[in-house]
Design an enzyme around this catalytic site. Sequence first.
Site, PDB file in Angstrom:
ATOM      1  N   SER A  96      51.464  24.932  49.691  1.00 34.85           N
ATOM      2  CA  SER A  96      50.154  25.388  49.227  1.00 34.85           C
ATOM      3  C   SER A  96      49.135  25.338  50.356  1.00 34.85           C
ATOM      4  CB  SER A  96      49.699  24.458  48.096  1.00 34.85           C
ATOM      5  OG  SER A  96      48.340  24.650  47.816  1.00 34.85           O
ATOM      6  N   TYR A 125      47.797  15.476  44.470  1.00 33.54           N
ATOM      7  CA  TYR A 125      48.639  16.681  44.417  1.00 33.54           C
ATOM      8  C   TYR A 125      48.766  17.291  45.818  1.00 33.54           C
ATOM      9  CZ  TYR A 125      49.373  21.709  44.205  1.00 33.54           C
ATOM     10  OH  TYR A 125      49.799  22.975  44.480  1.00 33.54           O
ATOM     11  N   LYS A 145      52.102  17.744  48.675  1.00 32.72           N
ATOM     12  CA  LYS A 145      52.550  18.937  49.422  1.00 32.72           C
ATOM     13  C   LYS A 145      52.641  18.630  50.918  1.00 32.72           C
ATOM     14  CE  LYS A 145      53.100  21.704  45.947  1.00 32.72           C
ATOM     15  NZ  LYS A 145      54.456  22.047  45.487  1.00 32.72           N
TER      16      LYS A 145
HETATM   17  N1  UFG Z   1      36.729  27.829  38.853  1.00 33.69           N
HETATM   18  C1  UFG Z   1      35.613  27.979  38.035  1.00 33.69           C
HETATM   19  N2  UFG Z   1      35.777  27.762  36.695  1.00 33.69           N
HETATM   20  C2  UFG Z   1      36.978  27.416  36.143  1.00 33.69           C
HETATM   21  C3  UFG Z   1      38.109  27.269  36.993  1.00 33.69           C
HETATM   22  C4  UFG Z   1      37.935  27.480  38.356  1.00 33.69           C
HETATM   23  O1  UFG Z   1      34.511  28.281  38.491  1.00 33.69           O
HETATM   24  O2  UFG Z   1      37.043  27.224  34.923  1.00 33.69           O
HETATM   25  C5  UFG Z   1      36.568  28.100  40.298  1.00 33.69           C
HETATM   26  C6  UFG Z   1      36.879  26.885  41.159  1.00 33.69           C
HETATM   27  O3  UFG Z   1      35.736  26.106  41.336  1.00 33.69           O
HETATM   28  C7  UFG Z   1      37.367  27.563  42.435  1.00 33.69           C
HETATM   29  C8  UFG Z   1      38.025  28.843  41.968  1.00 33.69           C
HETATM   30  O4  UFG Z   1      37.519  29.068  40.650  1.00 33.69           O
HETATM   31  O5  UFG Z   1      36.264  27.907  43.202  1.00 33.69           O
HETATM   32  C9  UFG Z   1      39.537  28.753  41.906  1.00 33.69           C
HETATM   33  O6  UFG Z   1      39.910  27.596  41.191  1.00 33.69           O
HETATM   34  P1  UFG Z   1      41.391  27.345  40.651  1.00 33.69           P
HETATM   35  O7  UFG Z   1      41.367  26.100  39.826  1.00 33.69           O
HETATM   36  O8  UFG Z   1      41.914  28.583  40.007  1.00 33.69           O
HETATM   37  O9  UFG Z   1      42.283  27.138  41.965  1.00 33.69           O
HETATM   38  P2  UFG Z   1      42.031  26.148  43.214  1.00 33.69           P
HETATM   39  O10 UFG Z   1      41.473  26.962  44.318  1.00 33.69           O
HETATM   40  O11 UFG Z   1      41.341  24.917  42.793  1.00 33.69           O
HETATM   41  O12 UFG Z   1      43.520  25.810  43.646  1.00 33.69           O
HETATM   42  C10 UFG Z   1      44.211  24.701  43.104  1.00 33.69           C
HETATM   43  C11 UFG Z   1      44.994  24.036  44.229  1.00 33.69           C
HETATM   44  C12 UFG Z   1      46.120  24.879  44.678  1.00 33.69           C
HETATM   45  C13 UFG Z   1      46.955  25.209  43.527  1.00 33.69           C
HETATM   46  C14 UFG Z   1      46.129  25.895  42.507  1.00 33.69           C
HETATM   47  C15 UFG Z   1      46.951  26.202  41.299  1.00 33.69           C
HETATM   48  O13 UFG Z   1      44.140  23.758  45.308  1.00 33.69           O
HETATM   49  O14 UFG Z   1      46.921  24.207  45.605  1.00 33.69           O
HETATM   50  O15 UFG Z   1      45.034  25.075  42.105  1.00 33.69           O
HETATM   51  O16 UFG Z   1      47.311  25.053  40.641  1.00 33.69           O
HETATM   52  F1  UFG Z   1      47.984  25.990  43.911  1.00 33.69           F
END
Ligand code: UFG
Length: 347
Positions: free
Chosen positions: A128, A153, A157
């Site tokens: 990741s 998590y 990785k």
């Molecule tokens: N976000 C929102 N509202 C939500 C969910 C997310 O605004 O309800 C924003 C987050 O703040 C972030 C973006 O959307 O800016 C993406 O968030 P995600 O939760 O979809 O994904 P992340 O970038 O946090 O990624 C994480 C881990 C990865 C992993 C991925 C999937 O960092 O390694 O989740 O599990 F692969």
Amino acid sequence: MQKNKVLVTGGTGYIGSHTVVELQNNGFEVVIVDNLSNSDIKVVDRIQKISGKRPAFENFDLCDAKKTKDFFKKHSDIKAVVHFAAYKAVGESVLNPLKYYHNNLVALINLLHAMGENNVSNFVFSSSCTVYGQPDELPVTESSPIKEANSPYGYTKQVSEKIIRDTTSANNFFKAIALRYFNPIGAHESALIGELPLGVPNNLVPFITQTAIGLREQLSVFGNDYNTPDGTCIRDYIHVVDLAKSHVIAIKRLLQNNNIKDFEFFNIGTGKGNSVLEVINAFEKVSEQKLNYKITNKREGDVEKIYADTKYANSELGWKAEKTIDDALLSAWNWEMYYRNNLENKK
Ligand code: UFG
């Protein structure tokens, strides 16, 4: 000609199921191992429906060393392994780190042990972009420094990559490729498989589609005062089918074995960053739905912006993301609608 047999751990999960389809479409014989802790056995039927082939399936936990060894004795013709099976909820890992360290690391070690005992030498690991933390420079390249992980998590990785690297160094015959995914979204065009989080989704796109279909009242946008053009976080959102295809290329590369390094790692993203508000706008456009959302507090542990430099994957693997964020969001919406209307309550 005998088909090459590939073990896909976590093959009924989100990325795993799409990868099984692509492997089968490319002539590989697949056996899935999954303990169904975060997936549904019906996914095996759906994979069969899409690809016309039914993958073999075994239900057990890779943390069980004996079962893992017995599995390789039974399937002595396995040529390569793609390892997805792991926990992946960032927030949960902060609350329950031991659950994450135990599951993600013990399963990996058991798998590598059993592979070694059975002379299975080709390994693709589901890594990741979380290994980079918040990079100083963007886009992030494979030579960007590995910063301290933001969550247990993320640390699993980083440690997993280290375990794999050390294993390849210690065993001449062993070769591995780690694919560092950016943010996988979207679903198969058939709408038969897609992302299916248990309970309230943690990730942005399933939360969006569940809000649009009426399962959630409102999407929270976590913060709009980041140092980005519209104040919301930036990510590199990659279509899960493009992502799945990178595994087929990695497996072929390992099996051809043409003087590649023992351990390689690649960024698997689109190279383009999109903000949360851009994702919402794109979703509203392709789905023709109005999304109910509000700006709320930042989520702890979120990095401000990250997107991939994909030149190395493009040139070395010959892999490139082909689908757009609009394609991905429309496929996610089609999957949400098809799942809720046709699959959810079906036996
Ligand atoms: N976000 C929102 N509202 C939500 C969910 C997310 O605004 O309800 C924003 C987050 O703040 C972030 C973006 O959307 O800016 C993406 O968030 P995600 O939760 O979809 O994904 P992340 O970038 O946090 O990624 C994480 C881990 C990865 C992993 C991925 C999937 O960092 O390694 O989740 O599990 F692969």
